[in-house]
Write a protein that holds these residues in place. Sequence first.
Motif, PDB file in Angstrom:
ATOM      1  N   UNK A 113     -78.359 102.122 -52.132  1.00  0.00           N
ATOM      2  CA  UNK A 113     -79.305 102.288 -50.993  1.00  0.00           C
ATOM      3  C   UNK A 113     -80.564 103.088 -51.876  1.00  0.00           C
ATOM      4  N   UNK A 114     -80.214 104.074 -52.749  1.00  0.00           N
ATOM      5  CA  UNK A 114     -81.262 104.854 -53.582  1.00  0.00           C
ATOM      6  C   UNK A 114     -82.096 103.595 -54.399  1.00  0.00           C
ATOM      7  N   UNK A 115     -81.343 103.135 -55.006  1.00  0.00           N
ATOM      8  CA  UNK A 115     -81.803 101.952 -55.962  1.00  0.00           C
ATOM      9  C   UNK A 115     -82.514 100.894 -55.117  1.00  0.00           C
ATOM     10  N   UNK A 116     -82.419 100.724 -54.006  1.00  0.00           N
ATOM     11  CA  UNK A 116     -83.012  99.753 -53.402  1.00  0.00           C
ATOM     12  C   UNK A 116     -84.614 100.154 -52.980  1.00  0.00           C
ATOM     13  N   UNK A 117     -84.666 101.567 -52.705  1.00  0.00           N
ATOM     14  CA  UNK A 117     -86.060 101.969 -52.325  1.00  0.00           C
ATOM     15  C   UNK A 117     -86.798 102.182 -53.706  1.00  0.00           C
ATOM     16  N   UNK A 118     -85.855 102.294 -54.853  1.00  0.00           N
ATOM     17  CA  UNK A 118     -86.955 102.400 -56.201  1.00  0.00           C
ATOM     18  C   UNK A 118     -87.400 101.103 -56.491  1.00  0.00           C
ATOM     19  N   UNK A 119     -86.476 100.157 -56.163  1.00  0.00           N
ATOM     20  CA  UNK A 119     -86.788  98.419 -56.641  1.00  0.00           C
ATOM     21  C   UNK A 119     -88.086  98.256 -55.734  1.00  0.00           C
ATOM     22  N   UNK A 120     -88.165  98.631 -54.432  1.00  0.00           N
ATOM     23  CA  UNK A 120     -89.146  98.116 -53.587  1.00  0.00           C
ATOM     24  C   UNK A 120     -90.578  99.137 -53.693  1.00  0.00           C
ATOM     25  N   UNK A 121     -90.367 100.200 -54.529  1.00  0.00           N
ATOM     26  CA  UNK A 121     -91.656 101.108 -55.038  1.00  0.00           C
ATOM     27  C   UNK A 121     -91.950 101.999 -53.857  1.00  0.00           C
ATOM     28  N   UNK A 122     -90.785 101.932 -52.992  1.00  0.00           N
ATOM     29  CA  UNK A 122     -90.785 103.339 -51.826  1.00  0.00           C
ATOM     30  C   UNK A 122     -90.945 104.504 -52.324  1.00  0.00           C
ATOM     31  N   UNK A 123     -90.073 104.829 -53.466  1.00  0.00           N
ATOM     32  CA  UNK A 123     -90.087 106.170 -54.217  1.00  0.00           C
ATOM     33  C   UNK A 123     -90.054 105.888 -55.648  1.00  0.00           C
ATOM     34  N   UNK A 124     -90.784 106.842 -56.297  1.00  0.00           N
ATOM     35  CA  UNK A 124     -90.822 107.062 -57.673  1.00  0.00           C
ATOM     36  C   UNK A 124     -89.975 107.958 -58.486  1.00  0.00           C
ATOM     37  N   UNK A 125     -89.231 107.791 -59.098  1.00  0.00           N
ATOM     38  CA  UNK A 125     -88.422 109.181 -59.903  1.00  0.00           C
ATOM     39  C   UNK A 125     -89.163 109.513 -60.839  1.00  0.00           C
ATOM     40  N   UNK A 126     -89.364 110.723 -60.744  1.00  0.00           N
ATOM     41  CA  UNK A 126     -90.351 111.650 -61.792  1.00  0.00           C
ATOM     42  C   UNK A 126     -89.237 111.904 -62.900  1.00  0.00           C
ATOM     43  N   UNK A 127     -88.073 112.813 -62.429  1.00  0.00           N
ATOM     44  CA  UNK A 127     -87.065 113.221 -63.254  1.00  0.00           C
ATOM     45  C   UNK A 127     -85.595 113.211 -62.561  1.00  0.00           C
ATOM     46  N   UNK A 128     -84.512 112.704 -63.344  1.00  0.00           N
ATOM     47  CA  UNK A 128     -83.281 112.705 -62.735  1.00  0.00           C
ATOM     48  C   UNK A 128     -82.531 113.909 -63.260  1.00  0.00           C
ATOM     49  N   UNK A 129     -81.792 114.969 -62.518  1.00  0.00           N
ATOM     50  CA  UNK A 129     -81.065 115.946 -62.796  1.00  0.00           C
ATOM     51  C   UNK A 129     -79.609 115.732 -62.861  1.00  0.00           C
ATOM     52  N   UNK A 130     -78.917 114.889 -62.025  1.00  0.00           N
ATOM     53  CA  UNK A 130     -77.710 114.337 -61.734  1.00  0.00           C
ATOM     54  C   UNK A 130     -77.707 113.078 -61.164  1.00  0.00           C
ATOM     55  N   UNK A 131     -76.721 112.441 -60.822  1.00  0.00           N
ATOM     56  CA  UNK A 131     -76.581 111.130 -60.151  1.00  0.00           C
ATOM     57  C   UNK A 131     -77.038 111.229 -58.636  1.00  0.00           C
ATOM     58  N   UNK A 132     -77.145 112.437 -58.349  1.00  0.00           N
ATOM     59  CA  UNK A 132     -77.523 112.685 -56.909  1.00  0.00           C
ATOM     60  C   UNK A 132     -78.669 113.505 -56.692  1.00  0.00           C
ATOM     61  N   UNK A 133     -79.191 114.299 -57.667  1.00  0.00           N
ATOM     62  CA  UNK A 133     -80.404 115.152 -57.351  1.00  0.00           C
ATOM     63  C   UNK A 133     -81.634 114.405 -58.478  1.00  0.00           C
ATOM     64  N   UNK A 134     -82.808 114.552 -57.875  1.00  0.00           N
ATOM     65  CA  UNK A 134     -83.968 113.924 -58.429  1.00  0.00           C
ATOM     66  C   UNK A 134     -85.229 114.692 -58.145  1.00  0.00           C
ATOM     67  N   UNK A 135     -86.291 114.579 -59.044  1.00  0.00           N
ATOM     68  CA  UNK A 135     -87.453 114.972 -58.674  1.00  0.00           C
ATOM     69  C   UNK A 135     -88.296 113.514 -58.573  1.00  0.00           C
ATOM     70  N   UNK A 136     -88.800 113.384 -57.170  1.00  0.00           N
ATOM     71  CA  UNK A 136     -89.132 112.208 -56.963  1.00  0.00           C
ATOM     72  C   UNK A 136     -90.544 112.149 -56.190  1.00  0.00           C
ATOM     73  N   UNK A 137     -91.351 111.002 -56.047  1.00  0.00           N
ATOM     74  CA  UNK A 137     -92.478 110.868 -54.880  1.00  0.00           C
ATOM     75  C   UNK A 137     -91.960 109.853 -53.974  1.00  0.00           C
ATOM     76  N   UNK A 138     -92.235 110.006 -52.721  1.00  0.00           N
ATOM     77  CA  UNK A 138     -92.339 109.195 -51.496  1.00  0.00           C
ATOM     78  C   UNK A 138     -93.471 108.466 -51.114  1.00  0.00           C
ATOM     79  N   UNK A 139     -93.628 107.105 -51.608  1.00  0.00           N
ATOM     80  CA  UNK A 139     -95.147 106.416 -51.326  1.00  0.00           C
ATOM     81  C   UNK A 139     -95.327 106.384 -49.845  1.00  0.00           C
ATOM     82  N   UNK A 140     -96.810 106.474 -49.752  1.00  0.00           N
ATOM     83  CA  UNK A 140     -97.140 106.141 -48.244  1.00  0.00           C
ATOM     84  C   UNK A 140     -97.118 104.714 -48.235  1.00  0.00           C
TER      85      UNK A 140
END
Length: 205
Positions: free
Chosen positions: A73-100
């Motif tokens: 479900x996380x990848x589904x949001x990435x694929x549709x550009x809802x969120x942009x991953x800035x940095x990945x720390x582990x499989x479950x912790x990220x630095x990201x942006x939620x797009x308007x």
Amino acid sequence: MTENTLKINLAWSEEHDAFCYQHHICPAAKSLWQWLSRQAQISAEIEPDLAEFNNWVAKVRGKGYSHNYLKHIFNQLVENRVIQVVKQYSWKIFKLLVRPLEWLKPPRKKREKKLHNHVAPQHDTHWVERYWVERAENKYWYYRYCWMDGRKKNRVYIGSVNSPKAREKKSAVESAIADGQTPPEIKKMLRGNKDGGYSPTMPTL
């Protein structure tokens, strides 16, 4: 978090529901989008832990999601550009942006001046994007050519970011877009490339 920011983040609208429907975003991914939107102001960097989201899910539905389904479900949001991953720390912790939501809408076509009864072609609805596929907890990055056909997003695989040939093809596609070539022309160029510009078994998210 201020009261005004909270009100902005909770402003889920019928347009959000319509976007989820149009892009086949599943209910679980929709819930993750809503949860992420409550973590901080939209378009500000956040560092969410998907385990915390899963704990919230468990309280609501009595059971959390599996590790693989959370990633799905996380990848589904990435694929549709809802969120942009800035940095990945582990499989479950990220630095990201939620797009308007406004950012996710296709750009309005600008009126073009007519010259000799021809209109300059629009090239703001197709692009090259970089994406990743996870195998055995390793990330593999690829390029693909994307274009909008109405509200449908189409894709053609270009190749690995580590491949010199793929980087050349990426540059060729970007030049073709800049030159005003249409998606059918660029798709034909990629699929007609005997060096592997198109593969029916291309990696997907």
